[in-house]
Design a protein around this motif. Structure first.
Motif, PDB file in Angstrom:
ATOM      1  N   TYR A   1      -2.348 -11.881  32.263  1.00 14.00           N
ATOM      2  CA  TYR A   1      -3.542 -12.593  32.710  1.00 14.00           C
ATOM      3  C   TYR A   1      -3.636 -12.641  34.228  1.00 14.00           C
ATOM      4  O   TYR A   1      -4.690 -12.820  34.778  1.00 14.00           O
ATOM      5  CB  TYR A   1      -3.531 -14.019  32.165  1.00 14.00           C
ATOM      6  CG  TYR A   1      -3.625 -14.096  30.659  1.00 14.00           C
ATOM      7  CD1 TYR A   1      -4.770 -13.643  29.999  1.00 14.00           C
ATOM      8  CD2 TYR A   1      -2.587 -14.622  29.899  1.00 14.00           C
ATOM      9  CE1 TYR A   1      -4.867 -13.718  28.627  1.00 14.00           C
ATOM     10  CE2 TYR A   1      -2.684 -14.705  28.516  1.00 14.00           C
ATOM     11  CZ  TYR A   1      -3.829 -14.250  27.891  1.00 14.00           C
ATOM     12  OH  TYR A   1      -3.924 -14.340  26.527  1.00 14.00           O
TER      13      TYR A   1
ATOM     14  N   ARG B   1     -10.336 -16.828  28.786  1.00 15.86           N
ATOM     15  CA  ARG B   1     -10.436 -15.425  28.360  1.00 15.86           C
ATOM     16  C   ARG B   1     -11.053 -15.360  26.965  1.00 15.86           C
ATOM     17  O   ARG B   1     -10.944 -16.299  26.177  1.00 15.86           O
ATOM     18  CB  ARG B   1      -9.052 -14.761  28.336  1.00 15.86           C
ATOM     19  CG  ARG B   1      -8.291 -14.878  29.628  1.00 15.86           C
ATOM     20  CD  ARG B   1      -9.058 -14.323  30.795  1.00 15.86           C
ATOM     21  NE  ARG B   1      -8.540 -14.851  32.047  1.00 15.86           N
ATOM     22  CZ  ARG B   1      -7.657 -14.234  32.809  1.00 15.86           C
ATOM     23  NH1 ARG B   1      -7.194 -13.060  32.446  1.00 15.86           N
ATOM     24  NH2 ARG B   1      -7.244 -14.781  33.921  1.00 15.86           N
TER      25      ARG B   1
ATOM     26  N   SER C   1     -10.233 -10.096  27.162  1.00 17.90           N
ATOM     27  CA  SER C   1     -11.036  -9.743  28.324  1.00 17.90           C
ATOM     28  C   SER C   1     -11.401 -10.977  29.138  1.00 17.90           C
ATOM     29  O   SER C   1     -11.321 -12.096  28.656  1.00 17.90           O
ATOM     30  CB  SER C   1     -12.302  -9.017  27.862  1.00 17.90           C
ATOM     31  OG  SER C   1     -13.054  -8.610  28.981  1.00 17.90           O
ATOM     32  N   GLU C   2     -11.820 -10.736  30.368  1.00 19.85           N
ATOM     33  CA  GLU C   2     -12.238 -11.825  31.264  1.00 19.85           C
ATOM     34  C   GLU C   2     -13.428 -12.583  30.677  1.00 19.85           C
ATOM     35  O   GLU C   2     -13.557 -13.787  30.860  1.00 19.85           O
ATOM     36  CB  GLU C   2     -12.694 -11.250  32.616  1.00 19.85           C
ATOM     37  CG  GLU C   2     -11.593 -10.609  33.428  1.00 19.85           C
ATOM     38  CD  GLU C   2     -10.869 -11.612  34.321  1.00 19.85           C
ATOM     39  OE1 GLU C   2     -11.432 -12.684  34.580  1.00 19.85           O
ATOM     40  OE2 GLU C   2      -9.745 -11.308  34.731  1.00 19.85           O
ATOM     41  N   ASN C   3     -14.314 -11.861  30.021  1.00 15.83           N
ATOM     42  CA  ASN C   3     -15.538 -12.481  29.485  1.00 15.83           C
ATOM     43  C   ASN C   3     -16.128 -11.625  28.363  1.00 15.83           C
ATOM     44  O   ASN C   3     -15.632 -10.532  28.074  1.00 15.83           O
ATOM     45  CB  ASN C   3     -16.567 -12.674  30.605  1.00 15.83           C
ATOM     46  CG  ASN C   3     -16.721 -11.407  31.434  1.00 15.83           C
ATOM     47  OD1 ASN C   3     -16.831 -10.319  30.864  1.00 15.83           O
ATOM     48  ND2 ASN C   3     -16.713 -11.527  32.745  1.00 15.83           N
TER      49      ASN C   3
END
Lengths: 156, 164
Positions: A154, B80, B125-127
């Protein structure tokens, strides 16, 4: 959503992977971050307490630790029964992950479980679950080959 | 990120561990001591010296029993987005597809399974957009159009602890 401070992210970058296997691993990390060992420990504990870190442990390659039998088993559960079924599944030791997913697989398999066994066959375990929970429509998706297994990074 | 061979196969038979090794694994999986000398605490719980504990843990890492010791972050808490994908991939497209999937660092698990939807992978994923755009690119790049995107709407359990 939790936003980590710059300092927390600095430490997170180190502890998200493999900590050094030495007598004082957190001192090594502290040196890399130009912090003190105490600060690293304090912040790590804080992240664990506030839930940003789910757990701080050894992660095994379970096949090598004797858990040779692993399968994704998906179940078709009526929506009004899903919470009860999910909670019962979660109580089983041999189930590591249990989720309700949407969309359901093949339009009906909405409850997803990961099963792991050392000795017993997956099908035997599935039969037990079927008997106990009364869910009879399921699919056993065995892994034929592992292409990738890693921990998410992350913080980069 | 450690590079993974695109077709790695690691289901070897169990490596022999003695009772002390097993004890160490159970202790390490339960709760890693967040103290200055964590392996000293672990060794005391197992009735061995710190040096022996470090040595045994190193051996189990070398053998691949222990993948790592560290923190498991909660992706959801960090904002996330994750999903489980299942793709129907014809044999001829399989190798190329697996390569493309594995190349994404957000893919943490990828397995061939016994179903017409044969390739199953998890994606972080981030978004939302990160997931949508990756899947769109993947389809375009590999010619595999049938990819399911199944989001977890309720989490009942996440606890990959393996008592040995």
């Amino acid at each position: 959503m939790q936003k980590l401070t710059v300092l927390e992210q600095k430490i997170a970058r180190h502890i998200q992977s493999d900590i050094p296997l030495v007598s004082r691993p957190f001192r090594n990390i502290a040196d890399d971050c130009t912090l003190t060992e105490d600060e690293v420990l304090k912040i790590t504990k804080k992240l664990l307490h506030n839930g940003a870190i789910r757990k701080f442990t050894a992660i095994l390659q379970h096949q090598k630790a004797g858990y040779n039998k692993n399968a994704l088993v998906v179940w078709s559960v009526p929506p009004e029964q899903i919470v009860g079924a999910g909670e019962k599944m979660a109580a089983y030791k041999f189930i590591s992950h249990c989720y309700e997913r949407n969309p359901a697989f093949q339009g009906k398999y909405n409850l997803f479980t990961m099963l792991h066994a050392q000795e017993e066959n997956i099908s035997t375990i599935v039969s037990k679950i079927t008997l106990s929970l009364g869910i009879t429509d399921y699919l056993i998706l065995e892994s034929i080959q592992e292409y990738k297994k890693t921990s998410p990074e992350y913080f980069t | 990120m450690i590079p993974f061979p695109s077709f790695c196969w690691s289901y070897e038979s169990t490596i022999t561990m003695d009772e002390i090794d097993k004890k160490i694994l159970n202790v390490l999986q339960k709760e890693f001591p967040l103290t200055a000398q964590p392996f000293l605490i672990v060794s005391e719980k197992c009735g061995i010296s710190e040096e022996e504990a470090l040595h045994r843990i190193q051996k189990m890492k070398d053998e691949g029993i222990i993948r790592r010791i560290g923190a498991v972050f909660d992706g959801n808490k960090l904002g996330r987005v994750s999903t489980l994908c299942a793709a129907r991939v014809p044999e001829v497209k399989l190798e190329n597809f697996v390569k493309a999937v594995n190349a994404n660092p957000g893919v943490t698990h990828n397995y061939l399974r016994n179903n017409e939807y044969n390739v199953w992978f998890t994606l972080v994923s981030e978004n939302e957009q990160g997931i949508d755009s990756f899947l769109a690119e993947l389809k375009a790049e590999t010619g595999v159009s049938d990819i399911l995107d199944m989001r977890a709407v309720r989490t009942f359990k996440i606890n990959a602890t393996f008592e040995v």
